[in-house]
Design an enzyme around this catalytic site. Structure first.
Site, PDB file in Angstrom:
ATOM      1  N   ASP A   1      -9.820  -4.089  -5.006  1.00 14.82           N
ATOM      2  CA  ASP A   1      -9.264  -3.210  -3.971  1.00 14.82           C
ATOM      3  C   ASP A   1     -10.109  -1.942  -3.856  1.00 14.82           C
ATOM      4  O   ASP A   1     -10.227  -1.183  -4.825  1.00 14.82           O
ATOM      5  CB  ASP A   1      -7.825  -2.842  -4.346  1.00 14.82           C
TER       6      ASP A   1
ATOM      7  N   SER B   1       0.832  -1.197   0.000  1.00 13.23           N
ATOM      8  CA  SER B   1       0.000   0.000   0.000  1.00 13.23           C
ATOM      9  C   SER B   1       0.875   1.260   0.000  1.00 13.23           C
ATOM     10  O   SER B   1       1.677   1.463  -0.914  1.00 13.23           O
ATOM     11  CB  SER B   1      -0.972  -0.046   1.179  1.00 13.23           C
TER      12      SER B   1
ATOM     13  N   HIS C   1      -8.039  -5.050  -0.504  1.00 16.23           N
ATOM     14  CA  HIS C   1      -6.775  -4.376  -0.178  1.00 16.23           C
ATOM     15  C   HIS C   1      -5.976  -5.292   0.744  1.00 16.23           C
ATOM     16  O   HIS C   1      -5.857  -5.073   1.961  1.00 16.23           O
ATOM     17  CB  HIS C   1      -7.075  -3.032   0.495  1.00 16.23           C
TER      18      HIS C   1
END
Length: 255
Positions: A180, A118, A231
């Site tokens: 995501d 991320s 995610h």
């Protein structure tokens, strides 16, 4: 002179130490968030030392100014607002120091990988492909590779001016879940396309066929999508990450 200022965890290799992976967490996490994954990967990579740094705490705009561990501020997940350039360069300097510490300890640059999830993925792209070259006028690191999971390309409008001379020959693994909700899959793909179109890196869509898979771990970006994944890093992505690392930092010593 760069000095390590980040706190970090270390998972030591179980045989002769010949490679290092620096694992950079996402926003609101810390180095311990990488522990389950490194524990999973370590048996296949017994020669690897894993360094898991903790980001500094700072107020994060997208989370109502809550103080969280973060590598830089994020105004929103639309990624349309001005970016926190000063925060990014501060974190690049801190990651540079971790790389330098490994080099000073005898690990060649070519045996070090920067890996991020991320926001960590965004900062390792900046640190791995540019880093000290931009800040200090040096050559930049000639790393074994960079890995990005659910990340994005920071400073997209000028990233080409920020890379080192080694960027075009560096292997990059990029994994991204198709569902995501935070860092959209389409945004991840667009980021990879910018690296191809504006920077000149080779780009392979790893899910397209055997030719792309055969080139996995070679210079350029191997972008793999994972159907239905949010995610997070699914088991298939973790397996692909392991295979990438085995290719770019193989265990060259027996026993």
């Amino acid at each position: 002179m760069s000095m390590v200022t980040l706190p970090f965890l270390v998972i030591q290799p179980t045989k002769a130490h010949t490679a290092t992976v620096i694992c950079v967490h996402g926003i609101g996490d810390d180095g311990r968030g990488w522990s389950p994954l490194t524990t999973e990967l370590a048996p296949a990579l017994p020669h690897v030392k894993w360094v898991l740094p903790h980001a500094p705490q700072r107020p994060v705009t997208v989370y109502n100014q809550e103080w969280l561990r973060a590598w830089f501020d994020i105004p929103s997940f639309s990624f349309a607002e001005p970016e926190d350039t000063s925060g990014m360069w501060d974190s690049v300097r801190k990651l540079d120091a971790l790389v330098k510490a490994e080099v000073d300890a005898g690990i060649p640059q070519e045996r070090i990988v920067l890996s991020g999830f991320s926001q960590g993925g965004a900062i390792v792209l900046l640190a791995g492909l540019g880093g000290r070259a931009v800040r200090e006028g040096g050559e930049g690191w000639k790393l074994a590779g960079v890995t990005v999971m659910s990340g994005w390309l920071p400073l997209r409008d000028r990233f080409k001016s920020l890379i080192s001379s080694h960027a075009l020959t560096m292997p990059i693994f990029w994994g991204h879940g198709t569902d995501d909700p935070l860092v959209r899959y389409s945004f991840g793909r667009k980021s990879a396309e910018i690296l191809k179109d504006q920077v000149g890196l080779a780009l392979r869509w790893g899910d397209k066929g055997e030719a792309e898979r055969a080139a996995f771990g070679s210079a350029g970006v191997s972008f793999l999508g994972y159907d239905g994944v949010l995610h997070a890093a699914c088991s298939k992505e973790r397996a692909d990450l392991k295979e990438f690392l085995r290719r770019v930092i193989p265990d060259n010593h027996s026993g």
